[in-house]
Design a protein around this motif. Structure first.
Motif, PDB file in Angstrom:
ATOM      1  N   PRO A  10      35.775  12.155  49.597  1.00  0.00           N
ATOM      2  CA  PRO A  10      34.356  11.794  49.709  1.00  0.00           C
ATOM      3  C   PRO A  10      33.529  12.029  48.442  1.00  0.00           C
ATOM      4  CG  PRO A  10      35.074  12.910  51.700  1.00  0.00           C
ATOM      5  CD  PRO A  10      36.199  13.034  50.707  1.00  0.00           C
ATOM      6  N   GLN A  11      34.029  12.838  47.504  1.00  0.00           N
ATOM      7  CA  GLN A  11      33.320  13.074  46.245  1.00  0.00           C
ATOM      8  C   GLN A  11      33.750  12.082  45.156  1.00  0.00           C
ATOM      9  OE1 GLN A  11      34.892  15.791  47.999  1.00  0.00           O
ATOM     10  NE2 GLN A  11      32.900  15.889  49.041  1.00  0.00           N
ATOM     11  N   ASP A  12      34.549  11.078  45.532  1.00  0.00           N
ATOM     12  CA  ASP A  12      35.031  10.019  44.630  1.00  0.00           C
ATOM     13  C   ASP A  12      36.060  10.522  43.624  1.00  0.00           C
ATOM     14  OD1 ASP A  12      35.265   7.371  43.848  1.00  0.00           O
ATOM     15  OD2 ASP A  12      33.573   7.445  42.463  1.00  0.00           O
ATOM     16  N   ASN A  13      36.757  11.601  43.969  1.00  0.00           N
ATOM     17  CA  ASN A  13      37.873  12.050  43.141  1.00  0.00           C
ATOM     18  C   ASN A  13      39.128  11.299  43.575  1.00  0.00           C
ATOM     19  OD1 ASN A  13      36.419  14.125  41.697  1.00  0.00           O
ATOM     20  ND2 ASN A  13      36.414  15.270  43.623  1.00  0.00           N
ATOM     21  N   VAL A  14      39.858  10.768  42.614  1.00  0.00           N
ATOM     22  CA  VAL A  14      41.052   9.977  42.910  1.00  0.00           C
ATOM     23  C   VAL A  14      42.138  10.881  43.474  1.00  0.00           C
ATOM     24  CG1 VAL A  14      42.856   8.524  41.913  1.00  0.00           C
ATOM     25  CG2 VAL A  14      40.491   8.314  41.103  1.00  0.00           C
ATOM     26  N   ILE A  15      42.728  10.450  44.594  1.00  0.00           N
ATOM     27  CA  ILE A  15      43.833  11.213  45.185  1.00  0.00           C
ATOM     28  C   ILE A  15      45.118  10.402  45.241  1.00  0.00           C
ATOM     29  CG2 ILE A  15      42.343  12.782  46.473  1.00  0.00           C
ATOM     30  CD1 ILE A  15      42.840  11.101  48.974  1.00  0.00           C
ATOM     31  N   GLY A  16      45.055   9.118  44.817  1.00  0.00           N
ATOM     32  CA  GLY A  16      46.259   8.311  44.778  1.00  0.00           C
ATOM     33  C   GLY A  16      45.964   6.827  44.804  1.00  0.00           C
ATOM     34  N   LEU A  17      47.057   6.051  44.819  1.00  0.00           N
ATOM     35  CA  LEU A  17      46.978   4.595  44.921  1.00  0.00           C
ATOM     36  C   LEU A  17      47.793   4.166  46.126  1.00  0.00           C
ATOM     37  CD1 LEU A  17      47.673   3.610  41.191  1.00  0.00           C
ATOM     38  CD2 LEU A  17      45.438   3.788  42.320  1.00  0.00           C
ATOM     39  N   MET A  18      47.404   3.060  46.746  1.00  0.00           N
ATOM     40  CA  MET A  18      48.154   2.543  47.894  1.00  0.00           C
ATOM     41  C   MET A  18      47.988   1.029  47.949  1.00  0.00           C
ATOM     42  SD  MET A  18      47.924   3.638  51.929  1.00  0.00           S
ATOM     43  CE  MET A  18      48.811   5.178  51.667  1.00  0.00           C
ATOM     44  N   GLU A  19      49.023   0.373  48.424  1.00  0.00           N
ATOM     45  CA  GLU A  19      48.945  -1.075  48.626  1.00  0.00           C
ATOM     46  C   GLU A  19      47.771  -1.353  49.564  1.00  0.00           C
ATOM     47  OE1 GLU A  19      49.137  -4.811  50.261  1.00  0.00           O
ATOM     48  OE2 GLU A  19      49.791  -3.148  51.525  1.00  0.00           O
ATOM     49  N   LYS A  20      46.998  -2.380  49.234  1.00  0.00           N
ATOM     50  CA  LYS A  20      45.725  -2.646  49.921  1.00  0.00           C
ATOM     51  C   LYS A  20      45.874  -2.780  51.428  1.00  0.00           C
ATOM     52  CE  LYS A  20      43.750  -6.738  49.627  1.00  0.00           C
ATOM     53  NZ  LYS A  20      42.997  -7.905  49.123  1.00  0.00           N
ATOM     54  N   GLN A  21      46.794  -3.592  51.887  1.00  0.00           N
ATOM     55  CA  GLN A  21      46.916  -3.797  53.334  1.00  0.00           C
ATOM     56  C   GLN A  21      47.333  -2.508  54.037  1.00  0.00           C
ATOM     57  OE1 GLN A  21      48.872  -7.383  54.475  1.00  0.00           O
ATOM     58  NE2 GLN A  21      48.613  -7.014  56.646  1.00  0.00           N
ATOM     59  N   GLN A  22      48.201  -1.719  53.412  1.00  0.00           N
ATOM     60  CA  GLN A  22      48.621  -0.454  54.016  1.00  0.00           C
ATOM     61  C   GLN A  22      47.447   0.510  54.134  1.00  0.00           C
ATOM     62  OE1 GLN A  22      51.768  -0.013  55.361  1.00  0.00           O
ATOM     63  NE2 GLN A  22      50.693   1.690  56.322  1.00  0.00           N
ATOM     64  N   HIS A  24      44.436  -0.328  54.599  1.00  0.00           N
ATOM     65  CA  HIS A  24      43.612  -0.835  55.702  1.00  0.00           C
ATOM     66  C   HIS A  24      44.262  -0.552  57.056  1.00  0.00           C
ATOM     67  CE1 HIS A  24      41.564  -3.689  52.649  1.00  0.00           C
ATOM     68  NE2 HIS A  24      40.858  -2.573  52.800  1.00  0.00           N
ATOM     69  N   VAL A  25      45.570  -0.536  57.110  1.00  0.00           N
ATOM     70  CA  VAL A  25      46.270  -0.155  58.351  1.00  0.00           C
ATOM     71  C   VAL A  25      46.037   1.328  58.633  1.00  0.00           C
ATOM     72  CG1 VAL A  25      48.548   0.194  59.386  1.00  0.00           C
ATOM     73  CG2 VAL A  25      48.030  -1.966  58.229  1.00  0.00           C
ATOM     74  N   ASN A  26      46.163   2.151  57.593  1.00  0.00           N
ATOM     75  CA  ASN A  26      46.031   3.596  57.754  1.00  0.00           C
ATOM     76  C   ASN A  26      44.576   4.064  57.832  1.00  0.00           C
ATOM     77  OD1 ASN A  26      48.804   3.622  57.552  1.00  0.00           O
ATOM     78  ND2 ASN A  26      48.865   4.475  55.502  1.00  0.00           N
ATOM     79  N   GLY A  27      43.642   3.205  57.478  1.00  0.00           N
ATOM     80  CA  GLY A  27      42.227   3.581  57.509  1.00  0.00           C
ATOM     81  C   GLY A  27      41.868   4.664  56.518  1.00  0.00           C
ATOM     82  N   LEU A  28      42.515   4.638  55.343  1.00  0.00           N
ATOM     83  CA  LEU A  28      42.277   5.683  54.343  1.00  0.00           C
ATOM     84  C   LEU A  28      41.086   5.348  53.448  1.00  0.00           C
ATOM     85  CD1 LEU A  28      45.968   6.434  53.326  1.00  0.00           C
ATOM     86  CD2 LEU A  28      44.510   7.673  54.936  1.00  0.00           C
ATOM     87  N   LEU A  29      40.322   6.356  53.078  1.00  0.00           N
ATOM     88  CA  LEU A  29      39.149   6.179  52.240  1.00  0.00           C
ATOM     89  C   LEU A  29      39.569   5.698  50.852  1.00  0.00           C
ATOM     90  CD1 LEU A  29      36.049   6.530  51.982  1.00  0.00           C
ATOM     91  CD2 LEU A  29      36.500   8.869  51.179  1.00  0.00           C
ATOM     92  N   HIS A  30      38.928   4.612  50.405  1.00  0.00           N
ATOM     93  CA  HIS A  30      39.234   4.047  49.091  1.00  0.00           C
ATOM     94  C   HIS A  30      37.977   3.471  48.450  1.00  0.00           C
ATOM     95  CE1 HIS A  30      39.915   0.802  52.060  1.00  0.00           C
ATOM     96  NE2 HIS A  30      39.469  -0.013  51.121  1.00  0.00           N
ATOM     97  N   ARG A  31      38.069   3.238  47.139  1.00  0.00           N
ATOM     98  CA  ARG A  31      36.945   2.703  46.379  1.00  0.00           C
ATOM     99  C   ARG A  31      36.718   1.229  46.706  1.00  0.00           C
ATOM    100  NH1 ARG A  31      37.908   5.405  40.378  1.00  0.00           N
ATOM    101  NH2 ARG A  31      37.022   7.437  40.952  1.00  0.00           N
ATOM    102  N   ALA A  32      35.438   0.863  46.768  1.00  0.00           N
ATOM    103  CA  ALA A  32      35.067  -0.526  47.018  1.00  0.00           C
ATOM    104  C   ALA A  32      33.704  -0.791  46.387  1.00  0.00           C
ATOM    105  CB  ALA A  32      35.014  -0.806  48.516  1.00  0.00           C
ATOM    106  N   PHE A  33      33.376  -2.062  46.299  1.00  0.00           N
ATOM    107  CA  PHE A  33      32.035  -2.454  45.870  1.00  0.00           C
ATOM    108  C   PHE A  33      31.598  -3.653  46.690  1.00  0.00           C
ATOM    109  CE2 PHE A  33      35.127  -4.225  42.867  1.00  0.00           C
ATOM    110  CZ  PHE A  33      34.945  -5.582  43.083  1.00  0.00           C
ATOM    111  N   SER A  34      30.296  -3.783  46.820  1.00  0.00           N
ATOM    112  CA  SER A  34      29.685  -4.924  47.497  1.00  0.00           C
ATOM    113  C   SER A  34      28.599  -5.476  46.588  1.00  0.00           C
ATOM    114  CB  SER A  34      29.065  -4.501  48.833  1.00  0.00           C
ATOM    115  OG  SER A  34      30.058  -4.025  49.712  1.00  0.00           O
ATOM    116  N   VAL A  35      28.539  -6.802  46.504  1.00  0.00           N
ATOM    117  CA  VAL A  35      27.545  -7.462  45.670  1.00  0.00           C
ATOM    118  C   VAL A  35      26.620  -8.278  46.561  1.00  0.00           C
ATOM    119  CG1 VAL A  35      27.161  -9.143  43.820  1.00  0.00           C
ATOM    120  CG2 VAL A  35      29.130  -7.574  43.710  1.00  0.00           C
ATOM    121  N   PHE A  36      25.324  -8.064  46.387  1.00  0.00           N
ATOM    122  CA  PHE A  36      24.290  -8.849  47.054  1.00  0.00           C
ATOM    123  C   PHE A  36      23.607  -9.680  45.975  1.00  0.00           C
ATOM    124  CE2 PHE A  36      25.293  -5.972  50.256  1.00  0.00           C
ATOM    125  CZ  PHE A  36      24.502  -6.081  51.378  1.00  0.00           C
ATOM    126  N   LEU A  37      23.606 -10.996  46.139  1.00  0.00           N
ATOM    127  CA  LEU A  37      22.919 -11.884  45.209  1.00  0.00           C
ATOM    128  C   LEU A  37      21.758 -12.566  45.916  1.00  0.00           C
ATOM    129  CD1 LEU A  37      25.898 -13.607  43.337  1.00  0.00           C
ATOM    130  CD2 LEU A  37      24.484 -11.687  42.570  1.00  0.00           C
TER     131      LEU A  37
END
Length: 169
Positions: A10-22, A24-37
């Motif tokens: 939750p503090q945005d410290n990297v704890i690893g990498l994972m294949e994107k779909q996996q 999303h299956v596991n529901g693990l917290l990951h970095r994302a961005f959203s753009v509003f135009l």
């Protein structure tokens, strides 16, 4: 090419990498961005996700939402995806970040530390049809009405992010 997401605490410290779909299956917290135009009338750009997307196909969502690559800043990732999906370059300003978790169906979860960017754009698009079916501008009032009448037409995360966006403006 396997697409990886950056897993974080939750503090945005990297704890690893994972294949994107996996992730999303596991529901693990990951970095994302959203753009509003927004256009010059103050209307928000929506994109309809392509029918071939592995989750939430044919649903309306914000201009762009995705994940920064390992070692890529949130802003650089947002600009990259705006170019890849909409075929445009636009100035973006980060407005806020927050954590959310949303059930997107099919046993998949979006659990993201989401950085939200805002920009203005009033010209033509060159849509990547593998990502985006179509785009349209809409007023916030009309958007609220559409979401209340037909919530199933919109991505789960967009409904959450839109409400968070309103708290910041």
């Amino acid at each position: 090419m396997e697409e990886l997401v950056v897993l974080v605490n939750p503090q945005d410290n990297v704890i690893g990498l994972m294949e994107k779909q996996q992730a999303h299956v596991n529901g693990l917290l990951h970095r994302a961005f959203s753009v509003f135009l927004f256009n010059y009338k103050g209307e928000m750009l929506l994109q309809k996700r392509a029918s071939e997307k592995y989750h939430s196909p044919n649903q309306w969502t914000n201009a762009v939402c995705s994940h920064p690559r390992n070692g890529e800043s949130y802003l650089a990732g947002a600009k990259r995806r705006v170019k890849e999906e909409l075929g445009i370059e636009v100035e973006l300003a980060e407005k806020f970040s927050f954590i959310y978790k949303a059930d997107v169906g099919g046993g998949l979860w979006e659990h993201e530390l989401d950085h939200v960017f805002v920009g203005n754009y009033d010209a033509d698009f060159s849509l990547n049809k593998k990502e985006v079916e179509e785009v349209r501008y809409i007023s916030i009032a009309d958007l609220d009405k559409e979401i209340s009448e037909n919530p199933e037409n919109f991505t789960e995360w967009f409904k959450i992010i839109l409400e968070e966006y309103k708290h910041h403006f």
